[in-house]
Design a protein around this motif. Structure first.
Motif, PDB file in Angstrom:
ATOM      1  N   ASP A 155       0.838  -1.312   0.023  1.00 23.37           N
ATOM      2  CA  ASP A 155       0.041  -0.119   0.029  1.00 23.37           C
ATOM      3  C   ASP A 155       0.768   1.331  -0.019  1.00 23.37           C
ATOM      4  O   ASP A 155       0.481   2.221  -0.628  1.00 23.37           O
ATOM      5  CB  ASP A 155      -0.871   0.024   1.124  1.00 23.37           C
ATOM      6  N   GLN A 156       2.201   1.235   0.665  1.00 21.33           N
ATOM      7  CA  GLN A 156       2.992   2.302   0.608  1.00 21.33           C
ATOM      8  C   GLN A 156       4.495   1.644   0.427  1.00 21.33           C
ATOM      9  O   GLN A 156       4.575   0.798   1.124  1.00 21.33           O
ATOM     10  CB  GLN A 156       2.940   3.134   2.081  1.00 21.33           C
ATOM     11  N   VAL A 157       5.299   2.441  -0.308  1.00 20.70           N
ATOM     12  CA  VAL A 157       6.666   2.035  -0.423  1.00 20.70           C
ATOM     13  C   VAL A 157       7.612   3.113  -0.065  1.00 20.70           C
ATOM     14  O   VAL A 157       7.136   4.205  -0.380  1.00 20.70           O
ATOM     15  CB  VAL A 157       7.031   1.399  -1.681  1.00 20.70           C
ATOM     16  N   SER A 158       8.673   2.911   0.281  1.00 16.28           N
ATOM     17  CA  SER A 158       9.642   3.987   0.541  1.00 16.28           C
ATOM     18  C   SER A 158      10.292   4.148  -0.807  1.00 16.28           C
ATOM     19  O   SER A 158      10.207   3.823  -1.979  1.00 16.28           O
ATOM     20  CB  SER A 158      10.731   3.516   1.234  1.00 16.28           C
ATOM     21  N   LYS A 159      10.803   5.523  -0.842  1.00 15.91           N
ATOM     22  CA  LYS A 159      11.357   6.160  -2.055  1.00 15.91           C
ATOM     23  C   LYS A 159      12.390   5.234  -2.770  1.00 15.91           C
ATOM     24  O   LYS A 159      12.618   4.856  -3.831  1.00 15.91           O
ATOM     25  CB  LYS A 159      12.181   7.447  -1.909  1.00 15.91           C
ATOM     26  N   ARG A 160      13.523   4.575  -1.959  1.00 17.51           N
ATOM     27  CA  ARG A 160      14.471   3.607  -2.622  1.00 17.51           C
ATOM     28  C   ARG A 160      13.833   2.562  -2.763  1.00 17.51           C
ATOM     29  O   ARG A 160      14.312   1.919  -3.713  1.00 17.51           O
ATOM     30  CB  ARG A 160      15.502   3.344  -1.280  1.00 17.51           C
ATOM     31  N   ALA A 161      12.802   1.914  -2.401  1.00 11.23           N
ATOM     32  CA  ALA A 161      12.082   0.587  -2.807  1.00 11.23           C
ATOM     33  C   ALA A 161      11.308   1.041  -4.334  1.00 11.23           C
ATOM     34  O   ALA A 161      11.613   0.111  -5.207  1.00 11.23           O
ATOM     35  CB  ALA A 161      11.108  -0.024  -1.872  1.00 11.23           C
ATOM     36  N   ALA A 162      11.006   2.158  -4.291  1.00 12.07           N
ATOM     37  CA  ALA A 162      10.224   2.312  -5.481  1.00 12.07           C
ATOM     38  C   ALA A 162      11.153   2.371  -6.583  1.00 12.07           C
ATOM     39  O   ALA A 162      11.069   2.049  -7.728  1.00 12.07           O
ATOM     40  CB  ALA A 162       9.544   3.993  -5.331  1.00 12.07           C
ATOM     41  N   LEU A 163      12.361   3.135  -6.280  1.00  2.43           N
ATOM     42  CA  LEU A 163      13.353   3.141  -7.346  1.00  2.43           C
ATOM     43  C   LEU A 163      13.950   1.828  -7.754  1.00  2.43           C
ATOM     44  O   LEU A 163      14.099   1.565  -8.959  1.00  2.43           O
ATOM     45  CB  LEU A 163      14.637   4.160  -7.215  1.00  2.43           C
TER      46      LEU A 163
END
Length: 270
Positions: free
Chosen positions: A73-81
């Motif tokens: 439902d939510q991801v960190s910026k580093r995970a998104a990249l």
């Protein structure tokens, strides 16, 4: 007792249960951490079943890191990249995702007294492992971070996503046009006994060569790097322990020491 898991296929080789139980003992945390083999078509259901049963969090290993991202439902910026998640937290009916690989890499490099600030860094590979470490490396303020990949378009895609003037990319062959202080192998070549196809001249005189893969003996990449003149070679065992410590901190709010666990794992390899 709070329940945690590492999900993967295969999973028997995973050292995560040992690492996290050791962290729990050291920090006085009451938890149970086990490994779970997941059938290739059952990842989503297994995660949801575990969360609904009261599970607090989980680690994700191959081949499910990309699927884990899609579940969140939510991801960190580093995970998104990275396009991949290796740490799941289950809170208030939501699945939160993070990627701790880059933090683990940076900590291990710093623990080995490797200077990253102001350094010229070569990152070999543009897959999930490489994507997961780009932002944490840039946060260390290097002079330059070059991503080299056989297929240039994959490296270019990362550069476009991040949009940082210190970040650039090239083919394996063009790495000879640069001078580097630190070289990091983010490919899986060593697992198959292969070498990344960068010119040997790129290695000569480099201060540090790092392989994200680890083994009882030096990996093929590190053997090659040492023979080619690298001053210092480091494998990825410390990264494994350090990324686990970051996951533990996300879940429990306390950062465990990694020294004793790392020493024991190294001894177990010998």
């Amino acid at each position: 007792m709070d329940q945690y898991r590492v999900f993967g296929n295969p999973i028997k080789h995973s050292r995560s249960p040992y690492i996290h139980q050791a962290f729990a003992k050291e920090t006085g945390q009451e938890l149970n951490y086990q490994s779970q083999l997941v059938e290739l078509d059952a990842f989503e259901q297994d995660i949801k079943t575990f969360a609904q049963a009261g599970g607090k969090g989980g680690n994700v290993t191959v081949p499910f890191k990309e699927q884990a991202l899609a579940l969140c439902d939510q991801v960190s910026k580093r995970a998104a990249l990275a396009g991949a998640v290796n740490t799941l937290s289950f809170r208030d009916g939501q699945i939160l995702g993070d990627n701790t690989d880059g933090i683990g890499l940076v900590k291990d490099l710093l623990d080995h007294k490797v200077t990253l600030t102001g350094s010229r860094i070569l990152l070999i590979g543009a897959g999930g492992a490489a994507k997961g470490v780009v932002l944490p490396l840039l946060e260390q303020a290097p002079q330059q971070l070059v991503i080299a990949n056989r297929t240039l378009s994959k490296a270019e895609q990362i550069c476009q996503q991040v949009s940082d003037n210190r970040l650039t990319c090239c083919t394996f062959e063009r790495t000879k046009d640069y001078d580097f202080d630190v070289i990091i192998n983010a490919t899986s070549a060593s697992l198959d006994g292969r070498l990344p196809a960068i010119p040997e001249t790129v290695i000569a005189g480099v201060g540090v060569c790092y392989d994200m893969v680890y083994a009882k003996e030096l990996t093929p990449f590190l053997v090659w790097a040492k023979q080619a003149g690298a001053s210092k070679v480091i494998d990825g065992l410390g990264m494994l322990v350090a990324q686990a410590a970051e996951s533990f901190n996300i879940w429990r709010g306390v950062m465990p020491s990694t020294d004793e666990v790392l020493c024991q794992l190294r001894a177990d390899l010998d």
